[in-house]
Design a protein around this motif. Structure first.
Motif, PDB file in Angstrom:
ATOM      1  N   LYS A  42      -1.869  -1.713  -5.283  1.00 23.68           N
ATOM      2  CA  LYS A  42      -2.161  -2.836  -4.401  1.00 23.68           C
ATOM      3  C   LYS A  42      -0.906  -3.636  -4.086  1.00 23.68           C
ATOM      4  O   LYS A  42      -0.674  -4.049  -2.932  1.00 23.68           O
ATOM      5  CB  LYS A  42      -3.226  -3.725  -5.059  1.00 23.68           C
ATOM      6  N   LEU A  43      -0.081  -3.884  -5.088  1.00 30.19           N
ATOM      7  CA  LEU A  43       1.153  -4.635  -4.874  1.00 30.19           C
ATOM      8  C   LEU A  43       2.056  -3.940  -3.850  1.00 30.19           C
ATOM      9  O   LEU A  43       2.612  -4.582  -2.947  1.00 30.19           O
ATOM     10  CB  LEU A  43       1.904  -4.808  -6.196  1.00 30.19           C
ATOM     11  N   ILE A  44       2.219  -2.628  -3.990  1.00 27.95           N
ATOM     12  CA  ILE A  44       3.127  -1.893  -3.100  1.00 27.95           C
ATOM     13  C   ILE A  44       2.580  -1.842  -1.681  1.00 27.95           C
ATOM     14  O   ILE A  44       3.292  -2.158  -0.707  1.00 27.95           O
ATOM     15  CB  ILE A  44       3.374  -0.475  -3.651  1.00 27.95           C
ATOM     16  N   ILE A  45       1.327  -1.442  -1.531  1.00 23.56           N
ATOM     17  CA  ILE A  45       0.780  -1.224  -0.190  1.00 23.56           C
ATOM     18  C   ILE A  45       0.450  -2.537   0.517  1.00 23.56           C
ATOM     19  O   ILE A  45       0.767  -2.717   1.698  1.00 23.56           O
ATOM     20  CB  ILE A  45      -0.486  -0.339  -0.266  1.00 23.56           C
ATOM     21  N   GLU A  46      -0.156  -3.479  -0.190  1.00 30.90           N
ATOM     22  CA  GLU A  46      -0.631  -4.698   0.468  1.00 30.90           C
ATOM     23  C   GLU A  46       0.391  -5.829   0.440  1.00 30.90           C
ATOM     24  O   GLU A  46       0.631  -6.488   1.462  1.00 30.90           O
ATOM     25  CB  GLU A  46      -1.929  -5.161  -0.195  1.00 30.90           C
ATOM     26  N   ASP A  47       1.011  -6.085  -0.707  1.00 27.60           N
ATOM     27  CA  ASP A  47       1.866  -7.266  -0.852  1.00 27.60           C
ATOM     28  C   ASP A  47       3.307  -7.020  -0.420  1.00 27.60           C
ATOM     29  O   ASP A  47       3.944  -7.921   0.137  1.00 27.60           O
ATOM     30  CB  ASP A  47       1.839  -7.756  -2.304  1.00 27.60           C
ATOM     31  N   TRP A  99       2.116   0.464   8.265  1.00 31.39           N
ATOM     32  CA  TRP A  99       1.994   1.921   8.407  1.00 31.39           C
ATOM     33  C   TRP A  99       1.476   2.613   7.157  1.00 31.39           C
ATOM     34  O   TRP A  99       0.884   3.688   7.224  1.00 31.39           O
ATOM     35  CB  TRP A  99       3.372   2.503   8.738  1.00 31.39           C
ATOM     36  N   ALA A 100       1.688   2.014   5.979  1.00 32.00           N
ATOM     37  CA  ALA A 100       1.480   2.707   4.711  1.00 32.00           C
ATOM     38  C   ALA A 100      -0.002   2.834   4.374  1.00 32.00           C
ATOM     39  O   ALA A 100      -0.769   1.875   4.519  1.00 32.00           O
ATOM     40  CB  ALA A 100       2.216   1.990   3.590  1.00 32.00           C
ATOM     41  N   GLY A 101      -0.388   4.011   3.882  1.00 30.68           N
ATOM     42  CA  GLY A 101      -1.765   4.244   3.521  1.00 30.68           C
ATOM     43  C   GLY A 101      -2.017   4.218   2.033  1.00 30.68           C
ATOM     44  O   GLY A 101      -2.814   3.423   1.533  1.00 30.68           O
ATOM     45  N   ARG A 102      -1.314   5.069   1.282  1.00 32.46           N
ATOM     46  CA  ARG A 102      -1.530   5.188  -0.150  1.00 32.46           C
ATOM     47  C   ARG A 102      -0.220   5.499  -0.857  1.00 32.46           C
ATOM     48  O   ARG A 102       0.740   5.977  -0.238  1.00 32.46           O
ATOM     49  CB  ARG A 102      -2.558   6.297  -0.461  1.00 32.46           C
ATOM     50  N   VAL A 103      -0.231   5.267  -2.174  1.00 30.49           N
ATOM     51  CA  VAL A 103       0.962   5.504  -2.994  1.00 30.49           C
ATOM     52  C   VAL A 103       0.556   6.293  -4.234  1.00 30.49           C
ATOM     53  O   VAL A 103      -0.564   6.159  -4.729  1.00 30.49           O
ATOM     54  CB  VAL A 103       1.628   4.159  -3.396  1.00 30.49           C
ATOM     55  N   ASP A 156       7.061   8.526   7.998  1.00 25.65           N
ATOM     56  CA  ASP A 156       5.784   9.201   7.765  1.00 25.65           C
ATOM     57  C   ASP A 156       5.493   9.282   6.272  1.00 25.65           C
ATOM     58  O   ASP A 156       4.357   9.100   5.841  1.00 25.65           O
ATOM     59  CB  ASP A 156       5.814  10.605   8.370  1.00 25.65           C
ATOM     60  N   ILE A 157       6.531   9.582   5.496  1.00 25.16           N
ATOM     61  CA  ILE A 157       6.426   9.658   4.043  1.00 25.16           C
ATOM     62  C   ILE A 157       7.667   9.001   3.456  1.00 25.16           C
ATOM     63  O   ILE A 157       8.778   9.216   3.951  1.00 25.16           O
ATOM     64  CB  ILE A 157       6.333  11.124   3.544  1.00 25.16           C
ATOM     65  N   LEU A 158       7.477   8.193   2.433  1.00 29.44           N
ATOM     66  CA  LEU A 158       8.602   7.519   1.774  1.00 29.44           C
ATOM     67  C   LEU A 158       8.619   7.897   0.297  1.00 29.44           C
ATOM     68  O   LEU A 158       7.590   7.840  -0.377  1.00 29.44           O
ATOM     69  CB  LEU A 158       8.489   6.006   1.939  1.00 29.44           C
ATOM     70  N   ALA A 159       9.785   8.307  -0.190  1.00 25.00           N
ATOM     71  CA  ALA A 159       9.984   8.566  -1.615  1.00 25.00           C
ATOM     72  C   ALA A 159      10.784   7.417  -2.199  1.00 25.00           C
ATOM     73  O   ALA A 159      11.814   7.024  -1.648  1.00 25.00           O
ATOM     74  CB  ALA A 159      10.728   9.881  -1.831  1.00 25.00           C
ATOM     75  N   GLY A 209       8.994   7.125 -10.260  1.00 29.55           N
ATOM     76  CA  GLY A 209       9.157   7.531  -8.875  1.00 29.55           C
ATOM     77  C   GLY A 209       7.872   7.204  -8.151  1.00 29.55           C
ATOM     78  O   GLY A 209       6.808   7.093  -8.774  1.00 29.55           O
ATOM     79  N   VAL A 210       7.928   7.016  -6.845  1.00 30.02           N
ATOM     80  CA  VAL A 210       6.713   6.773  -6.058  1.00 30.02           C
ATOM     81  C   VAL A 210       6.808   7.519  -4.742  1.00 30.02           C
ATOM     82  O   VAL A 210       7.901   7.707  -4.197  1.00 30.02           O
ATOM     83  CB  VAL A 210       6.471   5.264  -5.776  1.00 30.02           C
ATOM     84  N   VAL A 211       5.666   7.960  -4.246  1.00 29.85           N
ATOM     85  CA  VAL A 211       5.556   8.480  -2.889  1.00 29.85           C
ATOM     86  C   VAL A 211       4.559   7.615  -2.136  1.00 29.85           C
ATOM     87  O   VAL A 211       3.464   7.329  -2.644  1.00 29.85           O
ATOM     88  CB  VAL A 211       5.102   9.947  -2.868  1.00 29.85           C
ATOM     89  N   ILE A 212       4.952   7.178  -0.950  1.00 33.39           N
ATOM     90  CA  ILE A 212       4.079   6.389  -0.082  1.00 33.39           C
ATOM     91  C   ILE A 212       3.870   7.190   1.193  1.00 33.39           C
ATOM     92  O   ILE A 212       4.842   7.604   1.845  1.00 33.39           O
ATOM     93  CB  ILE A 212       4.713   5.025   0.244  1.00 33.39           C
ATOM     94  N   ALA A 213       2.616   7.445   1.544  1.00 35.61           N
ATOM     95  CA  ALA A 213       2.287   8.213   2.734  1.00 35.61           C
ATOM     96  C   ALA A 213       1.674   7.314   3.796  1.00 35.61           C
ATOM     97  O   ALA A 213       0.967   6.349   3.479  1.00 35.61           O
ATOM     98  CB  ALA A 213       1.304   9.335   2.382  1.00 35.61           C
ATOM     99  N   SER A 214       1.941   7.657   5.050  1.00 34.94           N
ATOM    100  CA  SER A 214       1.320   6.911   6.145  1.00 34.94           C
ATOM    101  C   SER A 214      -0.196   7.038   6.066  1.00 34.94           C
ATOM    102  O   SER A 214      -0.739   7.933   5.399  1.00 34.94           O
ATOM    103  CB  SER A 214       1.810   7.456   7.487  1.00 34.94           C
ATOM    104  N   LYS A 215      -0.890   6.150   6.754  1.00 31.27           N
ATOM    105  CA  LYS A 215      -2.350   6.164   6.722  1.00 31.27           C
ATOM    106  C   LYS A 215      -2.902   7.523   7.153  1.00 31.27           C
ATOM    107  O   LYS A 215      -3.829   8.069   6.530  1.00 31.27           O
ATOM    108  CB  LYS A 215      -2.897   5.057   7.622  1.00 31.27           C
ATOM    109  N   GLN A 216      -2.344   8.089   8.205  1.00 34.71           N
ATOM    110  CA  GLN A 216      -2.846   9.360   8.727  1.00 34.71           C
ATOM    111  C   GLN A 216      -2.629  10.496   7.730  1.00 34.71           C
ATOM    112  O   GLN A 216      -3.528  11.299   7.475  1.00 34.71           O
ATOM    113  CB  GLN A 216      -2.171   9.682  10.054  1.00 34.71           C
ATOM    114  N   ILE A 217      -1.453  10.566   7.155  1.00 35.61           N
ATOM    115  CA  ILE A 217      -1.158  11.634   6.206  1.00 35.61           C
ATOM    116  C   ILE A 217      -1.936  11.425   4.911  1.00 35.61           C
ATOM    117  O   ILE A 217      -2.510  12.370   4.353  1.00 35.61           O
ATOM    118  CB  ILE A 217       0.358  11.709   5.949  1.00 35.61           C
ATOM    119  N   ALA A 218      -1.979  10.185   4.440  1.00 37.91           N
ATOM    120  CA  ALA A 218      -2.708   9.902   3.213  1.00 37.91           C
ATOM    121  C   ALA A 218      -4.179  10.261   3.346  1.00 37.91           C
ATOM    122  O   ALA A 218      -4.803  10.754   2.395  1.00 37.91           O
ATOM    123  CB  ALA A 218      -2.560   8.427   2.844  1.00 37.91           C
ATOM    124  N   ASP A 219      -4.735  10.053   4.519  1.00 41.62           N
ATOM    125  CA  ASP A 219      -6.158  10.334   4.724  1.00 41.62           C
ATOM    126  C   ASP A 219      -6.446  11.822   4.552  1.00 41.62           C
ATOM    127  O   ASP A 219      -7.436  12.211   3.921  1.00 41.62           O
ATOM    128  CB  ASP A 219      -6.570   9.869   6.122  1.00 41.62           C
TER     129      ASP A 219
END
Length: 466
Positions: free
Chosen positions: A96-101, A108-112, A279-282, A295-305
């Motif tokens: 929640k902290l990464i995606i929302e805050d 753009w970010a969907g999930r981590v 589109d994707i962030l490492a 380490g973290v991977v953050i995917a766009s909403k479309q890719i994460a879906d």
């Protein structure tokens, strides 16, 4: 010297039993650290060193930051290891902290997903790009650094394959696996490059894309500022490169293991170019100040879906580890509450001011570039060319002790400052975000003296070092 520990015995054990990297056994320098605290660490012999590189441009909130360690302590009262198929408090809070805050709920970010290293994150990001596009080629910049693995497994069923949401009776392997296809593109021009029209690197990259065939390219992976090579690109470079990705229909993978979570004076390096989103962030390092492996991977909403709806056979034992997630929570909550990004900008501006003041005095300084608290100095000889001709193409052969970055490391260490570089002619200054002006003054004064030594060796008629 700490009498409670037999450092001679510890050195014998370390030399005899540990498998070391980078240095050959005959040239290995044993540098034992007794303790770490704030912006400093103390060696076994009692020497106190200002850590002006945050170790590997990684320990961004300094060492043993109280907010991070307090949250870790609380987590250890309840958790040890929780396997990734189960949930826990800290995974939810960190996500929640990464995606929302940090990024923003409407961005753009969907999930981590949380991993145990930046290398793991990059490996996951490239596999996601291949699975999402059904293509195998990844374009990668010359002089960039993305980790040190070539693929973790070759066993079908356990090698990061995907059962899509649309058909649970099929399986999709990572395209091109084995082997992977990584094709280099030219490095970015530095920010002081005299541009005249489209950058040469972009012209060459488009030719490579056309030669490969864009239908074979899954994505291009970039660093906003090259962590190993230490290049901050020309202002036109990143928009043009991302423009090629959009034009030819492949993904942009943004490697922010070093630059992410504040290093360049923005939460992420891509924000140095308004309007660009990956589109994707490492990521890694700075997300928890390297308090634990991360380490973290953050995917766009479309890719994460797509991946969230699929059966995605991926992961490792440590994914989403509660103690790692607790350090993320402690770090990010503190950074957000105390406006650390603004502090990075202010300290970075002061560091840049001090470095710019050195340039008229030192003919060895060819270029100063960077953002925030990641500043780079390129050193040149008396002809104005790189001292080690191979420069960023160096294979690190021969007498490394003659490399100017090693000379600077040795000379600044004599003055209580840990400061050097990776490629031969490049110095990387990346202190913790908690650095003070007095710390910066100490480091720049030590660098001033070290450059005298470099110039005495590589500049004819230079004054002898004091």
């Amino acid at each position: 010297m700490n009498k409670a520990r037999d450092w001679d015995q510890l050195e014998r054990w370390d030399r005899s039993y540990y498998l070391h990297s980078t240095q050959a056994a005959a040239e290995h320098v044993y540098t034992a650290v007794e303790s770490m605290d704030g912006n400093y660490f103390t060696l076994a012999d009692g020497t106190r060193m200002l850590d002006f590189q945050s170790q590997l441009i990684s320990d961004s909130m300094g060492h043993r930051h109280p907010a991070i360690h307090a949250e870790l302590t609380r987590a250890m009262e309840r958790y040890g290891h929780v396997q990734f198929g189960m949930a826990h408090e800290y995974r939810a809070r960190a996500a929640k902290l990464i995606i929302e805050d940090v990024i923003g709920a409407n961005s753009w970010a969907g999930r981590v997903r949380v991993f145990s290293s930046g290398t793991d994150a990059v490996e996951c990001a490239t596999n996601m790009a291949r699975l999402y596009t059904g293509r195998s080629v990844i374009l990668t910049q010359a002089h960039s650094f993305h980790g040190m693995v070539m693929g973790s497994t070759m066993m079908r069923g356990y090698r990061n394959n995907l059962t899509p949401d649309a058909d649970r009776n099929t399986v999709r392997d990572v395209p091109g696996f084995p082997p992977h296809g990584y094709i280099p593109i030219p490095p970015p021009e530095p920010e002081d490059h005299a541009a005249n029209g489209t950058l040469p690197s972009i012209v060459a990259t488009e030719q490579i894309i056309q030669a490969i065939g864009p239908e074979n390219i899954a994505g291009v992976i970039t660093e906003p500022m090259l962590g190993g090579g230490g290049t901050f690109p020309h202002s036109a470079y990143m928009p043009a490169l991302v423009g090629l990705a959009r034009k030819y229909g492949f993904l942009w993978i943004d490697d922010e293991v070093i630059t992410g979570f504040g290093r360049l004076g923005e939460w992420f390096g891509y924000q140095c170019w308004p309007g660009l989103t990956p589109d994707i962030l490492a990521g890694g390092k700075g997300v928890n100040s390297c308090a634990l492996p991360v380490g973290v991977v953050i995917a766009s909403k479309q890719i994460a879906d797509l991946f969230e709806k699929a059966r995605w056979w991926s992961g490792s034992t440590w994914d989403g580890h509660p103690l790692v997630c607790a350090t993320i929570v402690g770090n990010l909550e503190y950074m957000l509450a105390n406006n650390i990004i603004q502090q990075v900008r202010q300290r970075g501006a002061y560091l840049k001011e001090r470095l710019d003041a050195l340039k008229p005095k030192h003919p060895s300084i060819g270029r100063i570039s960077g953002r925030g608290l990641f500043q780079v100095i390129d050193l040149v000889n008396d002809k104005g060319t790189p001292i080690v001709p191979e420069d960023r193409f160096s294979a690190f052969t021969g007498d490394l002790g003659a490399h100017p970055n090693v000379i600077v490391y040795q000379e600044t260490a004599k003055r209580g400052v840990y400061l050097g570089g990776f490629t031969p002619n490049t110095l990387k200054l990346g202190p913790p975000f908690t650095v003070t002006q007095d710390d910066i003054d100490l480091a720049v004064d030590a660098l001033d003296a070290a450059l005298d030594v470099v110039e005495a060796k590589y500049h004819k008629g230079a004054a002898k070092p004091h």
